[in-house]
Motif scaffolding. Sequence first.
Motif, PDB file in Angstrom:
ATOM      1  N   CYS A 127      -1.358  -9.681  45.375  1.00 23.78           N
ATOM      2  CA  CYS A 127      -1.873  -8.989  46.547  1.00 23.78           C
ATOM      3  C   CYS A 127      -3.321  -9.413  46.791  1.00 23.78           C
ATOM      4  CB  CYS A 127      -1.756  -7.478  46.379  1.00 23.78           C
ATOM      5  SG  CYS A 127      -2.728  -6.793  45.018  1.00 23.78           S
ATOM      6  N   GLU A 128      -3.885  -8.992  47.908  1.00 24.04           N
ATOM      7  CA  GLU A 128      -5.210  -9.449  48.312  1.00 24.04           C
ATOM      8  C   GLU A 128      -6.277  -9.069  47.291  1.00 24.04           C
ATOM      9  OE1 GLU A 128      -7.869  -9.453  52.443  1.00 24.04           O
ATOM     10  OE2 GLU A 128      -6.251  -8.008  52.128  1.00 24.04           O
ATOM     11  N   LYS A 129      -6.129  -7.905  46.651  1.00 26.62           N
ATOM     12  CA  LYS A 129      -7.091  -7.464  45.645  1.00 26.62           C
ATOM     13  C   LYS A 129      -6.785  -8.013  44.266  1.00 26.62           C
ATOM     14  CE  LYS A 129      -8.240  -3.106  47.949  1.00 26.62           C
ATOM     15  NZ  LYS A 129      -8.264  -1.622  47.826  1.00 26.62           N
ATOM     16  N   GLN A 130      -5.685  -8.783  44.141  1.00 27.21           N
ATOM     17  CA  GLN A 130      -5.265  -9.398  42.877  1.00 27.21           C
ATOM     18  C   GLN A 130      -5.055  -8.349  41.779  1.00 27.21           C
ATOM     19  OE1 GLN A 130      -8.004 -12.553  41.886  1.00 27.21           O
ATOM     20  NE2 GLN A 130      -7.266 -13.858  43.521  1.00 27.21           N
ATOM     21  N   LEU A 131      -4.500  -7.215  42.171  1.00 26.94           N
ATOM     22  CA  LEU A 131      -4.199  -6.156  41.209  1.00 26.94           C
ATOM     23  C   LEU A 131      -2.758  -6.202  40.739  1.00 26.94           C
ATOM     24  CD1 LEU A 131      -6.058  -3.174  42.934  1.00 26.94           C
ATOM     25  CD2 LEU A 131      -6.847  -4.561  41.010  1.00 26.94           C
ATOM     26  N   HIS A 132      -1.866  -6.713  41.568  1.00 27.89           N
ATOM     27  CA  HIS A 132      -0.443  -6.733  41.246  1.00 27.89           C
ATOM     28  C   HIS A 132       0.102  -8.135  41.493  1.00 27.89           C
ATOM     29  CE1 HIS A 132      -1.465  -2.576  42.507  1.00 27.89           C
ATOM     30  NE2 HIS A 132      -0.825  -2.283  41.383  1.00 27.89           N
ATOM     31  N   SER A 133       0.828  -8.643  40.507  1.00 32.99           N
ATOM     32  CA  SER A 133       1.365 -10.007  40.568  1.00 32.99           C
ATOM     33  C   SER A 133       2.886  -9.961  40.542  1.00 32.99           C
ATOM     34  CB  SER A 133       0.850 -10.835  39.386  1.00 32.99           C
ATOM     35  OG  SER A 133      -0.570 -10.848  39.367  1.00 32.99           O
ATOM     36  N   ILE A 134       3.519 -10.925  41.214  1.00 32.23           N
ATOM     37  CA  ILE A 134       4.973 -10.979  41.333  1.00 32.23           C
ATOM     38  C   ILE A 134       5.431 -12.391  40.999  1.00 32.23           C
ATOM     39  CG2 ILE A 134       6.930 -10.334  42.798  1.00 32.23           C
ATOM     40  CD1 ILE A 134       4.867  -9.131  44.736  1.00 32.23           C
ATOM     41  N   CYS A 135       6.549 -12.492  40.294  1.00 32.03           N
ATOM     42  CA  CYS A 135       7.121 -13.804  40.000  1.00 32.03           C
ATOM     43  C   CYS A 135       7.806 -14.340  41.262  1.00 32.03           C
ATOM     44  CB  CYS A 135       8.104 -13.719  38.838  1.00 32.03           C
ATOM     45  SG  CYS A 135       9.613 -12.791  39.196  1.00 32.03           S
ATOM     46  N   VAL A 136       8.103 -15.627  41.267  1.00 33.51           N
ATOM     47  CA  VAL A 136       8.638 -16.284  42.465  1.00 33.51           C
ATOM     48  C   VAL A 136      10.016 -15.741  42.820  1.00 33.51           C
ATOM     49  CG1 VAL A 136       9.382 -18.500  43.414  1.00 33.51           C
ATOM     50  CG2 VAL A 136       7.299 -18.373  42.044  1.00 33.51           C
ATOM     51  N   GLU A 137      10.870 -15.565  41.829  1.00 34.58           N
ATOM     52  CA  GLU A 137      12.238 -15.102  42.103  1.00 34.58           C
ATOM     53  C   GLU A 137      12.238 -13.706  42.714  1.00 34.58           C
ATOM     54  OE1 GLU A 137      16.514 -14.519  39.767  1.00 34.58           O
ATOM     55  OE2 GLU A 137      14.762 -15.335  38.715  1.00 34.58           O
ATOM     56  N   CYS A 138      11.457 -12.797  42.145  1.00 37.62           N
ATOM     57  CA  CYS A 138      11.390 -11.438  42.688  1.00 37.62           C
ATOM     58  C   CYS A 138      10.772 -11.443  44.080  1.00 37.62           C
ATOM     59  CB  CYS A 138      10.579 -10.538  41.758  1.00 37.62           C
ATOM     60  SG  CYS A 138      11.410 -10.140  40.196  1.00 37.62           S
ATOM     61  N   PHE A 139       9.780 -12.307  44.303  1.00 38.74           N
ATOM     62  CA  PHE A 139       9.135 -12.320  45.611  1.00 38.74           C
ATOM     63  C   PHE A 139      10.069 -12.850  46.691  1.00 38.74           C
ATOM     64  CE2 PHE A 139       6.695 -14.350  48.971  1.00 38.74           C
ATOM     65  CZ  PHE A 139       5.947 -13.263  49.399  1.00 38.74           C
ATOM     66  N   GLN A 140      10.901 -13.826  46.368  1.00 40.00           N
ATOM     67  CA  GLN A 140      11.841 -14.337  47.360  1.00 40.00           C
ATOM     68  C   GLN A 140      12.805 -13.246  47.811  1.00 40.00           C
ATOM     69  OE1 GLN A 140      13.503 -17.758  45.384  1.00 40.00           O
ATOM     70  NE2 GLN A 140      11.873 -19.126  46.088  1.00 40.00           N
ATOM     71  N   THR A 141      13.241 -12.408  46.875  1.00 41.22           N
ATOM     72  CA  THR A 141      14.094 -11.274  47.247  1.00 41.22           C
ATOM     73  C   THR A 141      13.315 -10.264  48.076  1.00 41.22           C
ATOM     74  OG1 THR A 141      15.350 -11.564  45.184  1.00 41.22           O
ATOM     75  CG2 THR A 141      15.594  -9.471  46.336  1.00 41.22           C
ATOM     76  N   TYR A 142      12.075 -10.004  47.679  1.00 48.33           N
ATOM     77  CA  TYR A 142      11.241  -9.033  48.389  1.00 48.33           C
ATOM     78  C   TYR A 142      10.928  -9.501  49.810  1.00 48.33           C
ATOM     79  CZ  TYR A 142       7.232  -6.024  49.389  1.00 48.33           C
ATOM     80  OH  TYR A 142       6.377  -5.130  49.973  1.00 48.33           O
TER      81      TYR A 142
END
Length: 332
Positions: free
Chosen positions: A196-211
């Motif tokens: 996220c913009e504040k770099q507080l929460h990170s997501i892996c590529v596979e989960c982000f593609q679903t999201y």
Amino acid sequence: MNNKGLRKVVDKGIERNGFMRQQQQQRTLLRKPSFAYRKTVQMPLFLFRVFINRGDKNMLVKMLNVYMVCSNQPNGLVSLDIYGMPKKVDMAIQLTQRFIHYEETTSVGYNVSREKYEALYHSNPNVFKEIGTKNGVLLAVVNSTTNPRHQMDITITGRRMQIDNATKALAELFFPKFTCAICFAEFLIEAGIVTCEKQLHSICVECFQTYSHTSITGQVAYGGIGLRCVDMQCDSAILLSSFGFYVLEADYKPLVRRLQLQCIIDADMNDLVKCSQCDFKLSVDPTLAYFKCICGRFQCRTCARPYNQKHKGKTCAQVNEDEAKENSATKM
């Protein structure tokens, strides 16, 4: 003989008698059937001091109910005789050998690409010295010219447990990981990361593609600047510039259109109209009763009907009455 000399003789006698009594108790103890089994293990003197001072010896004695007798050897080793029941003695030997394995001084090699090493070294020249000082090891970096992949060889010298700690520190330094905020698994940052913009929460590529796929018909960030953070308590957004590379090809255009629509909706434009034929949106002067779309369609601004001869010069209500009369006449 004065009192001091008499006291020394008495103290020596007490000391000698106490030592003899201790030896006698030891011999009596070792005659018991439960201490008939014996095995011997040897370790360096400096490791034996760690073994004693850290309390590992007493812990094994109490935990396994064994008895240990130590004797110095001429080659700088300490011989440790362990008495007790066979299974417990074998376990004590195994644990002692494991202690020796993890505490003895040795060297281990660690390889890393030259690009990563140079980037890290230029950003913090003392980083390897800090790792060595913190973990009590010696780090030696060698330029591996014979390696076709242009890697740097890092030799770590120290005790086994300290080497393991230093190796973990190097791995975190050269191959940092992150925990996905959706699946909570660990991934290498090199494998791809979306934050996220504040770099507080990170997501892996596979989960982000679903999201990102579900966001096409779901909620997005205010103003269409990107997607909402996966943490509902976070008011930050995931910007399009940071995740466009990871979106699936089939989802990219629909997602961009969804963000553009949200941008228009949040802009709250009073002069915005939409073509009912091609869904194109454009700004039209509010005083005009109709508009022409880029697809060539003339459309009424209010009722979304084609602005043709039937509509020209009439209000939308009058056109509704005309259509109602036509429908009733058709039914008759």
